[in-house]
Design a protein around this motif. Sequence first.
Motif, mmCIF file in Angstrom:
data_model
loop_
_atom_site.group_PDB
_atom_site.id
_atom_site.type_symbol
_atom_site.label_atom_id
_atom_site.label_comp_id
_atom_site.label_asym_id
_atom_site.label_seq_id
_atom_site.Cartn_x
_atom_site.Cartn_y
_atom_site.Cartn_z
ATOM 1 N N UNK A 1 0.833 -1.202 0.000
ATOM 2 C CA UNK A 1 0.000 0.000 0.000
ATOM 3 C C UNK A 1 0.872 1.258 0.000
ATOM 4 N N UNK A 2 2.005 1.225 0.709
ATOM 5 C CA UNK A 2 2.915 2.372 0.740
ATOM 6 C C UNK A 2 3.520 2.613 -0.642
ATOM 7 N N UNK A 3 3.812 1.534 -1.366
ATOM 8 C CA UNK A 3 4.319 1.662 -2.738
ATOM 9 C C UNK A 3 3.273 2.325 -3.622
ATOM 10 N N UNK A 4 2.018 1.896 -3.461
ATOM 11 C CA UNK A 4 0.933 2.476 -4.253
ATOM 12 C C UNK A 4 0.792 3.969 -3.974
ATOM 13 N N UNK A 5 0.939 4.369 -2.710
ATOM 14 C CA UNK A 5 0.877 5.786 -2.363
ATOM 15 C C UNK A 5 1.997 6.569 -3.043
ATOM 16 N N UNK A 6 3.190 5.999 -3.054
ATOM 17 C CA UNK A 6 4.325 6.681 -3.671
ATOM 18 C C UNK A 6 4.109 6.866 -5.169
ATOM 19 N N UNK A 7 3.610 5.835 -5.824
ATOM 20 C CA UNK A 7 3.328 5.926 -7.256
ATOM 21 C C UNK A 7 2.274 7.006 -7.507
ATOM 22 N N UNK A 8 1.229 7.019 -6.672
ATOM 23 C CA UNK A 8 0.169 8.023 -6.830
ATOM 24 C C UNK A 8 0.718 9.435 -6.621
ATOM 25 N N UNK A 9 1.592 9.608 -5.637
ATOM 26 C CA UNK A 9 2.175 10.918 -5.381
ATOM 27 C C UNK A 9 3.021 11.415 -6.542
ATOM 28 N N UNK A 10 3.818 10.514 -7.148
ATOM 29 C CA UNK A 10 4.658 10.898 -8.288
ATOM 30 C C UNK A 10 3.802 11.257 -9.503
ATOM 31 N N UNK A 11 2.744 10.480 -9.729
ATOM 32 C CA UNK A 11 1.850 10.765 -10.859
ATOM 33 C C UNK A 11 1.140 12.105 -10.641
ATOM 34 N N UNK A 12 0.699 12.357 -9.414
ATOM 35 C CA UNK A 12 0.028 13.613 -9.101
ATOM 36 C C UNK A 12 0.970 14.805 -9.332
ATOM 37 N N UNK A 13 2.234 14.662 -8.931
ATOM 38 C CA UNK A 13 3.205 15.737 -9.149
ATOM 39 C C UNK A 13 3.418 15.993 -10.634
ATOM 40 N N UNK A 14 3.441 14.930 -11.429
ATOM 41 C CA UNK A 14 3.597 15.087 -12.879
ATOM 42 C C UNK A 14 2.408 15.813 -13.485
ATOM 43 N N UNK A 15 1.214 15.444 -13.054
ATOM 44 C CA UNK A 15 0.002 16.096 -13.560
ATOM 45 C C UNK A 15 0.001 17.576 -13.177
ATOM 46 N N UNK A 16 0.437 17.873 -11.942
ATOM 47 C CA UNK A 16 0.463 19.263 -11.474
ATOM 48 C C UNK A 16 1.374 20.116 -12.353
ATOM 49 N N UNK A 17 2.538 19.600 -12.700
ATOM 50 C CA UNK A 17 3.454 20.343 -13.569
ATOM 51 C C UNK A 17 2.831 20.527 -14.952
ATOM 52 N N UNK A 18 2.186 19.468 -15.457
ATOM 53 C CA UNK A 18 1.625 19.505 -16.807
ATOM 54 C C UNK A 18 0.487 20.516 -16.928
#
Length: 416
Positions: free
Chosen positions: A172-189
Amino acid sequence: MTQPNPRASWKRSLAIVWIGEFFSVLTSSILQMGLIWHVTLTTGSASALSFVSLAAFLPMALLGAFAGTIVDRTSIKRLMIGADLFIAAVSLTLVFGSLGGGLSVAAVAGVLFVRALGSTLHTPAFNALTPLIAPAEALSKLAGMLQFMQSGSYIIGNAIAAVVYPAFGLTFMIALDVAGAVLASIAVAVSGIKIPAPERHTPEENAEASRHAVRAFLSETADGYRELKCHRGLFAMLWIGFAFSVLFSPISALFPLMVFDHFGGTTTQSAIAEIAFSVGMIAASGWIGATGGLKNRALSCTLAIALFGAVTLASGLVPPSALAVFLGLTFVMGVSSPLYTAPQMALMQERVEPECMGRVFGLYGAVCSWAMPVGLIASTLFADAIGVSVCFVLIGAAMVILAGITWAIPSIRKIG
């Protein structure tokens, strides 16, 4: 017709990026603690913890000096998005081992090493973004806000990790990390930030630029060395800082093992220890910011080393039944850190010529970057043999001796 306010525009765009970055740092700190706890609980080995910490740090030590050249020749937005998605993809590979229950130390170290490659590029790209879009008069306040945000996300991340790890596990912690990285990418985009594209170059020009970057780095490091030689006190403090970093790095890596192995603590108590250290740092930083700290900065640096050493030594002597005492000592360790770093930085800023400042700070960064692997490798060789509590005692004693050596150097005493 009302014209758009460009100042409001950059604030809105930067806020979107920072929100994404907050969640990225938050989820990364959650996963980082989860991986450290996994290695600690499955191996109980000090050398394994040091090995994992070394793997996570090496990319920055090896490539950090040249990452800026890559950033300057690449689209910052694309680089940030690409680095975040790369980190997410690497984290995702951990799921296979985590679900199967067979996540080895080597696998964790390998993933942390490759993740760190992405962070080595993402960090300078993110740091370069703000000055490109914000007005110069706002940069000082933004730097303070960013430091507060990153410190806060780290503290909150440790607290969340203490709840998530026992309740939901590493997957579950891995899933959170992946979600956080994807969210950061979307924010920049979607931020709408407009950054001029870097000038395009041929492969030959890029190769020449890389060679020039290596030559420039070596030349500027040599220039920084020569400049410091002109300031005997600062030059002596460079090597005191190296020695202190060598001693500090094993303590940082072995913190969780001390809580689990010596005190028989839980993941929650391990997180509290990390948070106590961070809160101590924030408290001392706030005091220095409000008062300026001790007037004699050389004395401040010396006392900070002595305080950290004495508290580390005392931590190794605390009986297993007194975890609360260790947590209090951990807070004092955090307090001592800014008492050393802030005066040292102020001394360099006051005494080094402005045109040489970057080279001097670059030299300090290079020396300290290599001090940490030296300390981690050394601790890997003997930590398991002597035990983690004995490690704390010996390293603490060495720090106290280092403080005595520091104050015994006349050029350092006079510099304050």
